[in-house]
Design an enzyme around this catalytic site. Structure first.
Site, PDB file in Angstrom:
ATOM      1  N   SER A 404       0.968  -1.260  -0.137  1.00  0.00           N
ATOM      2  CA  SER A 404      -0.083   0.001  -0.038  1.00  0.00           C
ATOM      3  C   SER A 404       0.907   1.266   0.017  1.00  0.00           C
ATOM      4  CB  SER A 404      -0.932   0.080   1.199  1.00  0.00           C
ATOM      5  OG  SER A 404      -1.537  -1.035   1.469  1.00  0.00           O
ATOM      6  N   HIS A 425      -1.592  -3.028  -7.018  1.00  0.00           N
ATOM      7  CA  HIS A 425      -2.113  -2.545  -6.151  1.00  0.00           C
ATOM      8  C   HIS A 425      -3.683  -2.723  -5.797  1.00  0.00           C
ATOM      9  CE1 HIS A 425      -3.007   0.669  -2.676  1.00  0.00           C
ATOM     10  NE2 HIS A 425      -3.007  -0.382  -2.138  1.00  0.00           N
ATOM     11  N   GLU A 437      -4.368  -0.366  -9.074  1.00  0.00           N
ATOM     12  CA  GLU A 437      -3.233   0.550  -9.434  1.00  0.00           C
ATOM     13  C   GLU A 437      -2.083  -0.084  -9.916  1.00  0.00           C
ATOM     14  OE1 GLU A 437      -3.747   4.626  -6.663  1.00  0.00           O
ATOM     15  OE2 GLU A 437      -2.711   3.022  -5.630  1.00  0.00           O
ATOM     16  N   ASN A 475      -4.258   6.490  -1.961  1.00  0.00           N
ATOM     17  CA  ASN A 475      -3.934   6.644  -0.638  1.00  0.00           C
ATOM     18  C   ASN A 475      -3.465   7.975  -0.150  1.00  0.00           C
ATOM     19  OD1 ASN A 475      -5.112   4.198   0.252  1.00  0.00           O
ATOM     20  ND2 ASN A 475      -3.327   3.117   0.390  1.00  0.00           N
TER      21      ASN A 475
HETATM   22  P1  NAI Z   1      -3.117  -9.763   6.587  1.00  0.00           P
HETATM   23  O1  NAI Z   1      -2.481  -9.599   7.489  1.00  0.00           O
HETATM   24  O2  NAI Z   1      -4.378  -9.928   6.462  1.00  0.00           O
HETATM   25  O3  NAI Z   1      -2.572 -10.775   5.764  1.00  0.00           O
HETATM   26  C1  NAI Z   1      -0.991 -11.216   5.394  1.00  0.00           C
HETATM   27  C2  NAI Z   1      -1.024 -12.662   5.343  1.00  0.00           C
HETATM   28  O4  NAI Z   1       0.250 -12.963   4.668  1.00  0.00           O
HETATM   29  C3  NAI Z   1      -1.254 -13.480   6.532  1.00  0.00           C
HETATM   30  O5  NAI Z   1      -2.119 -14.364   6.292  1.00  0.00           O
HETATM   31  C4  NAI Z   1       0.365 -13.960   6.823  1.00  0.00           C
HETATM   32  O6  NAI Z   1       0.128 -15.319   7.592  1.00  0.00           O
HETATM   33  C5  NAI Z   1       0.893 -13.856   5.438  1.00  0.00           C
HETATM   34  N1  NAI Z   1       2.242 -14.130   5.490  1.00  0.00           N
HETATM   35  C6  NAI Z   1       3.341 -13.249   6.083  1.00  0.00           C
HETATM   36  N2  NAI Z   1       4.379 -13.488   5.746  1.00  0.00           N
HETATM   37  C7  NAI Z   1       4.394 -14.264   4.954  1.00  0.00           C
HETATM   38  C8  NAI Z   1       5.424 -15.364   4.045  1.00  0.00           C
HETATM   39  N3  NAI Z   1       6.593 -14.799   4.384  1.00  0.00           N
HETATM   40  N4  NAI Z   1       5.137 -15.942   3.389  1.00  0.00           N
HETATM   41  C9  NAI Z   1       3.657 -16.418   3.319  1.00  0.00           C
HETATM   42  N5  NAI Z   1       2.696 -15.709   3.840  1.00  0.00           N
HETATM   43  C10 NAI Z   1       3.133 -14.832   4.815  1.00  0.00           C
HETATM   44  O7  NAI Z   1      -2.732  -8.447   5.683  1.00  0.00           O
HETATM   45  P2  NAI Z   1      -3.501  -7.711   4.224  1.00  0.00           P
HETATM   46  O8  NAI Z   1      -4.231  -6.610   4.737  1.00  0.00           O
HETATM   47  O9  NAI Z   1      -3.899  -8.883   3.488  1.00  0.00           O
HETATM   48  O10 NAI Z   1      -2.293  -7.005   3.612  1.00  0.00           O
HETATM   49  C11 NAI Z   1      -1.381  -7.715   2.943  1.00  0.00           C
HETATM   50  C12 NAI Z   1      -0.580  -6.618   1.911  1.00  0.00           C
HETATM   51  O11 NAI Z   1      -1.765  -5.941   1.173  1.00  0.00           O
HETATM   52  C13 NAI Z   1      -0.011  -5.640   2.774  1.00  0.00           C
HETATM   53  O12 NAI Z   1       1.143  -4.969   2.175  1.00  0.00           O
HETATM   54  C14 NAI Z   1      -1.130  -4.457   2.817  1.00  0.00           C
HETATM   55  O13 NAI Z   1      -0.333  -3.172   3.034  1.00  0.00           O
HETATM   56  C15 NAI Z   1      -1.666  -4.484   1.384  1.00  0.00           C
HETATM   57  N6  NAI Z   1      -2.994  -3.801   0.965  1.00  0.00           N
HETATM   58  C16 NAI Z   1      -3.826  -4.320   2.137  1.00  0.00           C
HETATM   59  C17 NAI Z   1      -5.169  -3.687   1.957  1.00  0.00           C
HETATM   60  C18 NAI Z   1      -6.284  -3.665   3.178  1.00  0.00           C
HETATM   61  O14 NAI Z   1      -7.090  -3.087   2.883  1.00  0.00           O
HETATM   62  N7  NAI Z   1      -5.952  -4.588   3.705  1.00  0.00           N
HETATM   63  C19 NAI Z   1      -5.558  -2.751   0.653  1.00  0.00           C
HETATM   64  C20 NAI Z   1      -4.474  -2.775  -0.246  1.00  0.00           C
HETATM   65  C21 NAI Z   1      -3.393  -3.540   0.033  1.00  0.00           C
END
Ligand code: NAI
Ligand code: 3HC
Length: 650
Positions: A404, A425, A437, A475
């Site tokens: 993000s 994104h 994006e 953002n």
């Molecule tokens: P989340 O915390 O829900 O999910 C992250 C997942 O990645 C977890 O299930 C974790 O177990 C897994 N993980 C962590 N390290 C890992 C690894 N080395 N190998 C495999 N899996 C691994 O986070 P979320 O919200 O899904 O965010 C993920 C990315 O997306 C971040 O970079 C965030 O900034 C971005 N993002 C989030 C948005 C949102 O609204 N939540 C919107 C757009 C982008």
């Protein structure tokens, strides 16, 4: 543009050839009108087939003409002339017969179509209603109930359904023209049916209007056109076709000149232009069939669902068994809910899950064409993921991060073949939100960029290219928007007044309700991180709330209070007390002032983004807001709003 005529024995074939979609512009109208006369005068011709060149019939009136006053000859007059021609006209339809295209077909005495035909009156999506008899002829051909669904509720029957509805007289196989000629010859042997407009019509039940009004109101989201389309249709049933045509045309011309219609036209063209940016024209995308998604949390699962919905195969990589189980259960839940809503069948849901493979460890990424990383928003974690991927993936596999905020150049540092890397994104929920994006680094290869735009098209997303800056386009504007909302509160404007003003403008939620839903803590932590780096970031009301444990709905309160299990915001005396040190004397300002302040803030940030070359066009910024941030579609986007405000002043 050309409208060609060929004569085959006693049948004339009129082909509208106005690429790319055979839109009916003034030149086409002039030519059709002249032809109706000329063919009536030609003693050798007994019937006329009207068709479209290429893969579709006619996509409608030429929308590009709608920014100017209507110019004669008017489409209703052309259609009336065709309908009253001495020789019967027969529409031969493949592909889209939309808007004015369907209205032209309805003016013909017969319609024959292939299975590929699709029929729609999508005018309401442009903030207008059909303007050339659609609301009058359609109910007289297929009945009131089905006509309402097409005129005011966006129903789009295909060829087979159109036959059942009586909208087409025969379903034929390709090649279309010989089949249409055979149909015409046969039709000439029999008495002709009445012109559409002269056919009898009745109301199936007195409740039909009230029921349709309720359905339309429930889905209108403030849009005026669907109810006005119903009004025109009903008027013609109750007062006769002539009165109906007159009212239809006057509503069409009235709505065509509104701000709402201008905004929707702006988005119509912006959305189409977004899929085909000039810089990748002629560049072949890399083939993508199997995609690895690393991280199966909120975003990874949603991205996987979007890919599976589009027919791709997915390998979802998580850290451990628990992560895999969580991701599988999220995906099952997503497809279950689509199934319950009737969007997909049981078989389709199972087939999608069958295309999903889950894995712990990166080995399976070796055979993937694209990898999308969606792990925690942490540079060290992301770098370690890409170090592994760099070792394992094919050199031609495209590698993408869903970060993000983190600079993609930092994430890709040290990656072999960095030209295959970029930011993709997605927005939450990723299987629903249309925005994507696309963030190339200076090293990203053009065919990798082209691959991303092609992927967006396959996923049904709206792609917008963004340069690299803090928060990219969306953002970054969101941050400015929120800061301005908080500045209003600091200036004494009530929290609820800001939210109510933005809801009144058309957002589903105001900025504070939205923050409560998403959580205040992430933005807070971001500001705290900047403070810990020694940057001067003054306290804002949101900081005080988070420090007091009010992080939003998930903690029972943020800007508002929430009763357990209830998402409805309640005014919070506690929140007001906490932020009081930063809030000035109560200042009740008009809703328009609140909206104007927030719009100006978004547009100013948008202008900076344009000046810095982060966005390629103002229209792209509008697309980001409309498709990623709930900006009301009928308002066209912040840059459109700003341009109209400037035009008003000059
Ligand atoms: P989340 O915390 O829900 O999910 C992250 C997942 O990645 C977890 O299930 C974790 O177990 C897994 N993980 C962590 N390290 C890992 C690894 N080395 N190998 C495999 N899996 C691994 O986070 P979320 O919200 O899904 O965010 C993920 C990315 O997306 C971040 O970079 C965030 O900034 C971005 N993002 C989030 C948005 C949102 O609204 N939540 C919107 C757009 C982008
Ligand atoms: N007028 C002007 N341009 C149009 C157009 C129209 N009605 N419909 C499509 N175009 C243009 C697009 O802007 C695009 O231009 P570009 O190549 O310069 O970007 C090009 O035609 C191709 O369009 P698509 O990318 O949408 O092509 P697809 O093949 O994906 O889809 C379609 C074809 C399904 C016909 C789709 O274009 C469509 O839905 N068009 C709009 C239909 C519509 O809204 N019709 C109603 C018009 S209003 C009307 O008819 C009023 C009448 O009641 C008087």
């Amino acid at each position: 543009m050309s409208v060609n005529v060929e004569i085959e024995g006693e049948i004339a074939i009129v082909t509208i050839a106005n690429p790319p979609v055979n839109a009916v512009n003034r030149a086409v109208r002039e030519r059709l009108l002249a032809l109706a006369q000329a063919l009536d005068d030609n003693p050798d011709v007994r019937a006329v087939i009207l068709t479209g060149a290429g893969t579709l019939f006619v996509a409608g009136a030429d929308i590009a003409e709608f920014d100017r006053p209507a110019e004669p000859p008017f489409l209703p007059d052309v259609i009336a002339r065709i309908e009253r021609a001495a020789k019967p006209w027969i529409a031969a339809i493949r592909g889209a017969a939309f808007g004015g295209g369907l209205e032209l077909a309805l003016g013909c005495r017969f319609r024959v179509a292939t299975e590929s035909a699709r029929f729609a009156l999508p005018e309401i999506n442009l903030g207008i209603i059909p303007g050339a008899g659609g609301t009058q002829r359609l109910p007289r051909v297929i009945g009131v109930t089905d006509a309402i669904r097409i005129v005011a509720e966006n129903h789009t029957p295909g060829g087979a359904e159109a036959l059942k509805l009586g909208l087409v007289d025969a379903l034929v196989e390709e090649p279309l023209l010989p089949a249409a000629i055979a149909f015409a010859r046969n039709a000439l042997e029999h008495a002709l049916p009445s012109p559409s407009l002269d056919r009898p019509v009745s109301v199936p039940s007195p409740d039909v209007w009230a029921e349709a009004e309720d359905r339309i109101a429930a889905r209108a989201k403030g849009a005026a056109a669907p109810a006005r389309a119903l009004q025109a249709l009903r008027h013609g049933i109750e007062h006769g076709a002539e009165a109906g045509l007159a009212l239809e045309r006057s509503i069409f011309l009235e709505l065509r000149a509104t701000e709402e219609a201008a905004a929707l036209r702006h988005l119509f063209f912006a959305e189409r232009a977004a899929l085909r940016p000039a810089e990748i024209r002629g560049i072949n995308p890399r083939p993508i069939e199997t995609v690895a998604v690393v991280g199966g949390g909120t975003m990874g699962s949603g991205i996987a669902a979007a890919l599976l919905n589009a027919g791709l195969s997915v390998v979802l990589i998580e850290q451990d068994e628990a992560g895999v189980a969580r991701a599988r259960s999220t995906l099952t839940g997503i497809f279950d809910s689509s199934r319950r809503r009737g969007q997909i069948t049981d078989d389709q849901a199972s087939e999608r899950m069958a295309r999903l493979e889950t894995s712990i460890g990166y080995g399976a990424a070796a055979r993937c064409d694209l990898v999308i990383e969606a792990v925690f928003e942490d540079l060290t974690v992301k770098r370690s993921v890409f170090a592994e991927l760099g070792r394992i993936c094919r050199p031609d596999a495209v590698l993408a991060t869903n970060t993000s905020y983190i600079d993609p150049r930092l994430i890709a540092e040290g990656l072999p073949w960095p030209e295959r890397f970029l930011g993709l994104h997605f927005f939450s929920p990723a299987q629903v939100m249309k925005l994507l994006e696309i963030i190339p680094t200076p090293e990203t290869a053009l065919d990798v960029l082209a691959t991303s735009f092609d992927l967006a098209r396959r996923l049904g997303k709206i792609p917008v290219r963004s340069g690299i800056c803090d928060g990219f386009i969306g953002n970054r504007i969101l941050r400015r928007f929120r800061a301005e909302a908080e500045a209003l509160v600091c200036g004494g404007v009530a929290i609820a007044a800001v939210d109510a003003a933005m809801r009144g403008f058309g957002f589903a939620m105001g900025p504070f309700e939205m923050q409560d839903m998403a959580g205040l803590d992430i933005a807070f932590l971001y500001r705290e991180a900047a403070r810990s780096r020694g940057e001067h970031v003054p306290d804002i009301p949101g900081d005080l709330l988070v420090r007091a444990g009010r992080k939003g709905q998930k903690t029972g309160g943020g800007w508002y209070d929430y009763a357990a299990g209830d998402r409805r915001p309640q005014l919070s005396a506690e929140a007001e007390r906490i932020i009081a040190p930063l809030v000035g004397a109560r200042n009740d300002v008009a809703e328009e002032t609140i909206v104007a302040r927030l719009m100006a803030a978004m547009a100013q940030e948008g202008q900076l983004i344009l000046d810095e070359g982060i966005a390629a066009s103002a229209a792209d910024i509008d697309l980001v807001e409309v498709h990623g941030y709930g900006f009301p579609r009928r308002r066209g986007g912040p840059m459109f709003q700003a341009a109209r405000a400037r035009a008003d002043k000059t």
